[in-house]
Design a protein around this motif. Structure first.
Motif, PDB file in Angstrom:
ATOM      1  N   HIS A   5       5.107 -15.392 -20.388  1.00 35.88           N
ATOM      2  CA  HIS A   5       5.386 -16.014 -19.088  1.00 35.88           C
ATOM      3  C   HIS A   5       4.112 -16.318 -18.295  1.00 35.88           C
ATOM      4  O   HIS A   5       4.202 -16.724 -17.135  1.00 35.88           O
ATOM      5  CB  HIS A   5       6.324 -15.125 -18.267  1.00 35.88           C
ATOM      6  N   ARG A   6       2.956 -16.094 -18.873  1.00 34.93           N
ATOM      7  CA  ARG A   6       1.657 -16.335 -18.226  1.00 34.93           C
ATOM      8  C   ARG A   6       1.557 -15.629 -16.867  1.00 34.93           C
ATOM      9  O   ARG A   6       1.051 -16.171 -15.901  1.00 34.93           O
ATOM     10  CB  ARG A   6       1.392 -17.823 -18.078  1.00 34.93           C
ATOM     11  N   VAL A   7       2.079 -14.441 -16.818  1.00 35.88           N
ATOM     12  CA  VAL A   7       2.026 -13.612 -15.614  1.00 35.88           C
ATOM     13  C   VAL A   7       1.098 -12.446 -15.923  1.00 35.88           C
ATOM     14  O   VAL A   7       1.267 -11.761 -16.928  1.00 35.88           O
ATOM     15  CB  VAL A   7       3.433 -13.095 -15.233  1.00 35.88           C
ATOM     16  N   ARG A   8       0.117 -12.241 -15.064  1.00 33.68           N
ATOM     17  CA  ARG A   8      -0.841 -11.164 -15.289  1.00 33.68           C
ATOM     18  C   ARG A   8      -1.049 -10.397 -13.991  1.00 33.68           C
ATOM     19  O   ARG A   8      -0.646 -10.833 -12.925  1.00 33.68           O
ATOM     20  CB  ARG A   8      -2.156 -11.708 -15.819  1.00 33.68           C
ATOM     21  N   VAL A   9      -1.698  -9.260 -14.106  1.00 34.46           N
ATOM     22  CA  VAL A   9      -1.981  -8.442 -12.928  1.00 34.46           C
ATOM     23  C   VAL A   9      -3.039  -9.156 -12.108  1.00 34.46           C
ATOM     24  O   VAL A   9      -4.071  -9.597 -12.622  1.00 34.46           O
ATOM     25  CB  VAL A   9      -2.451  -7.028 -13.339  1.00 34.46           C
ATOM     26  N   TRP A  10      -2.773  -9.271 -10.821  1.00 36.79           N
ATOM     27  CA  TRP A  10      -3.634 -10.009  -9.908  1.00 36.79           C
ATOM     28  C   TRP A  10      -4.402  -9.066  -8.987  1.00 36.79           C
ATOM     29  O   TRP A  10      -5.594  -9.203  -8.785  1.00 36.79           O
ATOM     30  CB  TRP A  10      -2.746 -10.966  -9.120  1.00 36.79           C
ATOM     31  N   LYS A  11      -3.720  -8.099  -8.434  1.00 39.33           N
ATOM     32  CA  LYS A  11      -4.324  -7.109  -7.541  1.00 39.33           C
ATOM     33  C   LYS A  11      -3.681  -5.762  -7.829  1.00 39.33           C
ATOM     34  O   LYS A  11      -2.604  -5.693  -8.403  1.00 39.33           O
ATOM     35  CB  LYS A  11      -4.102  -7.475  -6.076  1.00 39.33           C
ATOM     36  N   PHE A  12      -4.355  -4.724  -7.405  1.00 37.72           N
ATOM     37  CA  PHE A  12      -3.751  -3.407  -7.564  1.00 37.72           C
ATOM     38  C   PHE A  12      -4.256  -2.487  -6.470  1.00 37.72           C
ATOM     39  O   PHE A  12      -5.275  -2.740  -5.830  1.00 37.72           O
ATOM     40  CB  PHE A  12      -4.056  -2.818  -8.941  1.00 37.72           C
ATOM     41  N   SER A  13      -3.524  -1.429  -6.247  1.00 33.55           N
ATOM     42  CA  SER A  13      -3.960  -0.361  -5.368  1.00 33.55           C
ATOM     43  C   SER A  13      -3.527   0.944  -6.020  1.00 33.55           C
ATOM     44  O   SER A  13      -2.503   1.009  -6.689  1.00 33.55           O
ATOM     45  CB  SER A  13      -3.370  -0.499  -3.960  1.00 33.55           C
ATOM     46  N   ALA A  14      -4.344   1.966  -5.832  1.00 36.79           N
ATOM     47  CA  ALA A  14      -4.059   3.244  -6.483  1.00 36.79           C
ATOM     48  C   ALA A  14      -4.532   4.384  -5.606  1.00 36.79           C
ATOM     49  O   ALA A  14      -5.464   4.236  -4.807  1.00 36.79           O
ATOM     50  CB  ALA A  14      -4.751   3.311  -7.844  1.00 36.79           C
ATOM     51  N   ASP A  15      -3.893   5.495  -5.771  1.00 33.14           N
ATOM     52  CA  ASP A  15      -4.273   6.720  -5.095  1.00 33.14           C
ATOM     53  C   ASP A  15      -5.542   7.269  -5.769  1.00 33.14           C
ATOM     54  O   ASP A  15      -5.600   7.334  -7.001  1.00 33.14           O
ATOM     55  CB  ASP A  15      -3.120   7.721  -5.212  1.00 33.14           C
ATOM     56  N   PRO A  16      -6.561   7.657  -5.004  1.00 37.22           N
ATOM     57  CA  PRO A  16      -7.781   8.197  -5.630  1.00 37.22           C
ATOM     58  C   PRO A  16      -7.523   9.433  -6.492  1.00 37.22           C
ATOM     59  O   PRO A  16      -8.244   9.683  -7.449  1.00 37.22           O
ATOM     60  CB  PRO A  16      -8.679   8.537  -4.452  1.00 37.22           C
ATOM     61  N   GLN A  17      -6.498  10.200  -6.181  1.00 34.02           N
ATOM     62  CA  GLN A  17      -6.172  11.372  -6.980  1.00 34.02           C
ATOM     63  C   GLN A  17      -5.386  10.993  -8.235  1.00 34.02           C
ATOM     64  O   GLN A  17      -5.095  11.855  -9.070  1.00 34.02           O
ATOM     65  CB  GLN A  17      -5.359  12.401  -6.179  1.00 34.02           C
ATOM     66  N   GLY A  18      -5.000   9.735  -8.364  1.00 38.69           N
ATOM     67  CA  GLY A  18      -4.283   9.289  -9.548  1.00 38.69           C
ATOM     68  C   GLY A  18      -2.807   9.636  -9.555  1.00 38.69           C
ATOM     69  O   GLY A  18      -2.188   9.695 -10.611  1.00 38.69           O
ATOM     70  N   GLN A  19      -2.219   9.839  -8.376  1.00 37.85           N
ATOM     71  CA  GLN A  19      -0.810  10.220  -8.335  1.00 37.85           C
ATOM     72  C   GLN A  19       0.121   9.019  -8.331  1.00 37.85           C
ATOM     73  O   GLN A  19       1.289   9.150  -8.681  1.00 37.85           O
ATOM     74  CB  GLN A  19      -0.549  11.093  -7.115  1.00 37.85           C
ATOM     75  N   TRP A  20      -0.367   7.843  -7.930  1.00 30.46           N
ATOM     76  CA  TRP A  20       0.459   6.641  -7.936  1.00 30.46           C
ATOM     77  C   TRP A  20      -0.434   5.413  -8.079  1.00 30.46           C
ATOM     78  O   TRP A  20      -1.628   5.467  -7.794  1.00 30.46           O
ATOM     79  CB  TRP A  20       1.322   6.520  -6.682  1.00 30.46           C
ATOM     80  N   ALA A  21       0.165   4.333  -8.504  1.00 30.30           N
ATOM     81  CA  ALA A  21      -0.536   3.046  -8.603  1.00 30.30           C
ATOM     82  C   ALA A  21       0.484   1.936  -8.383  1.00 30.30           C
ATOM     83  O   ALA A  21       1.646   2.052  -8.756  1.00 30.30           O
ATOM     84  CB  ALA A  21      -1.200   2.890  -9.964  1.00 30.30           C
ATOM     85  N   ARG A  22       0.020   0.867  -7.754  1.00 32.40           N
ATOM     86  CA  ARG A  22       0.839  -0.317  -7.516  1.00 32.40           C
ATOM     87  C   ARG A  22       0.091  -1.519  -8.067  1.00 32.40           C
ATOM     88  O   ARG A  22      -1.031  -1.784  -7.650  1.00 32.40           O
ATOM     89  CB  ARG A  22       1.097  -0.507  -6.025  1.00 32.40           C
ATOM     90  N   LEU A  23       0.710  -2.225  -8.987  1.00 31.82           N
ATOM     91  CA  LEU A  23       0.122  -3.422  -9.572  1.00 31.82           C
ATOM     92  C   LEU A  23       0.877  -4.630  -9.034  1.00 31.82           C
ATOM     93  O   LEU A  23       2.110  -4.603  -8.939  1.00 31.82           O
ATOM     94  CB  LEU A  23       0.229  -3.388 -11.095  1.00 31.82           C
ATOM     95  N   TYR A  24       0.136  -5.672  -8.680  1.00 28.03           N
ATOM     96  CA  TYR A  24       0.741  -6.892  -8.157  1.00 28.03           C
ATOM     97  C   TYR A  24       0.442  -8.036  -9.121  1.00 28.03           C
ATOM     98  O   TYR A  24      -0.697  -8.225  -9.540  1.00 28.03           O
ATOM     99  CB  TYR A  24       0.193  -7.220  -6.771  1.00 28.03           C
ATOM    100  N   LEU A  25       1.461  -8.787  -9.463  1.00 27.75           N
ATOM    101  CA  LEU A  25       1.327  -9.885 -10.409  1.00 27.75           C
ATOM    102  C   LEU A  25       0.917 -11.162  -9.691  1.00 27.75           C
ATOM    103  O   LEU A  25       1.126 -11.310  -8.485  1.00 27.75           O
ATOM    104  CB  LEU A  25       2.651 -10.099 -11.143  1.00 27.75           C
ATOM    105  N   ASN A  26       0.340 -12.093 -10.440  1.00 21.33           N
ATOM    106  CA  ASN A  26      -0.136 -13.329  -9.830  1.00 21.33           C
ATOM    107  C   ASN A  26       0.981 -14.325  -9.538  1.00 21.33           C
ATOM    108  O   ASN A  26       0.749 -15.323  -8.872  1.00 21.33           O
ATOM    109  CB  ASN A  26      -1.194 -13.987 -10.716  1.00 21.33           C
ATOM    110  N   LYS A  27       2.181 -14.091 -10.015  1.00 23.44           N
ATOM    111  CA  LYS A  27       3.324 -14.976  -9.777  1.00 23.44           C
ATOM    112  C   LYS A  27       4.531 -14.137  -9.407  1.00 23.44           C
ATOM    113  O   LYS A  27       4.557 -12.934  -9.627  1.00 23.44           O
ATOM    114  CB  LYS A  27       3.663 -15.787 -11.025  1.00 23.44           C
ATOM    115  N   ASN A  28       5.538 -14.825  -8.907  1.00 20.56           N
ATOM    116  CA  ASN A  28       6.822 -14.178  -8.701  1.00 20.56           C
ATOM    117  C   ASN A  28       7.583 -14.208 -10.012  1.00 20.56           C
ATOM    118  O   ASN A  28       7.528 -15.188 -10.750  1.00 20.56           O
ATOM    119  CB  ASN A  28       7.622 -14.898  -7.622  1.00 20.56           C
ATOM    120  N   LEU A  29       8.269 -13.135 -10.317  1.00 17.63           N
ATOM    121  CA  LEU A  29       9.020 -13.053 -11.562  1.00 17.63           C
ATOM    122  C   LEU A  29      10.366 -13.747 -11.407  1.00 17.63           C
ATOM    123  O   LEU A  29      11.141 -13.426 -10.512  1.00 17.63           O
ATOM    124  CB  LEU A  29       9.223 -11.598 -11.971  1.00 17.63           C
ATOM    125  N   SER A  30      10.643 -14.686 -12.290  1.00 22.83           N
ATOM    126  CA  SER A  30      11.919 -15.391 -12.264  1.00 22.83           C
ATOM    127  C   SER A  30      12.998 -14.494 -12.868  1.00 22.83           C
ATOM    128  O   SER A  30      12.720 -13.460 -13.484  1.00 22.83           O
ATOM    129  CB  SER A  30      11.818 -16.696 -13.041  1.00 22.83           C
TER     130      SER A  30
END
Length: 172
Positions: free
Chosen positions: A29-54
């Protein structure tokens, strides 16, 4: 909280359960990770894709990850609950960034929209008066419609500014 675009960095915070799903999205689908944010302790991570998923992309992804019970799906997001890693569409990132705008920037933008609507109403009054004076009924109609349309816009901007000020008063 970290934030970046380096592929090696976001792959470090992504769990092994989600990597096949991300590779599938990129390949099909040519969708890749665009941005991310993560907890410095490594307890959580959020990945944001470059497109909206259909819906089709989500259905394909559900079929692809059917044998992965640790991955849970939403309407346009997925999460690995075992590692607390979430994948969201770009719509979510833009919505979150809009919520984090400073108040002074929101108020300034709202005031700008308010004055621009007021200027357009004044332009409509000018066209209406000029049309009445010259007897050009086309200008009278355009001026009246302009006053109505941009008058409603002005009213809407006033209401939005009042709501913004009330929201700021509640949050402080």
């Amino acid at each position: 909280m970290t934030n970046g675009l380096n592929q090696e960095t976001w792959q470090d915070v992504t769990c092994d359960d989600l990597m096949p799903a991300l590779r599938f999205l990129e390949a099909h689908h040519r969708v890749r990770v665009w941005k991310f944010s993560a907890d410095p302790q490594g307890q959580w991570a959020r990945l944001y894709l470059n497109k909206n998923l259909s819906r089709k992309a989500m259905a394909d992804l559900r079929d692809q990850c059917a044998n992965s019970p640790q991955i849970h799906f939403g309407t346009d997001w997925l999460i690995c609950e075992r590692h607390n890693v979430s994948v969201y569409s770009s719509r979510t990132w833009h919505h979150e960034q809009r919520l984090h705008r400073p108040l002074w920037l929101q108020v300034t933008g709202q005031i700008f929209l308010l004055f621009s609507a007021l200027l357009l109403v004044a332009g409509g009054v000018f066209v209406l008066v000029r049309g009445i004076q010259s007897g050009a009924w086309k200008d009278v109609g355009v001026g009246a419609l302009s006053i109505l349309l941009f008058g409603f816009s002005f009213y809407s901007e006033v209401q939005d500014l009042i709501a913004l000020v009330k929201r700021a008063g509640r949050s402080s």
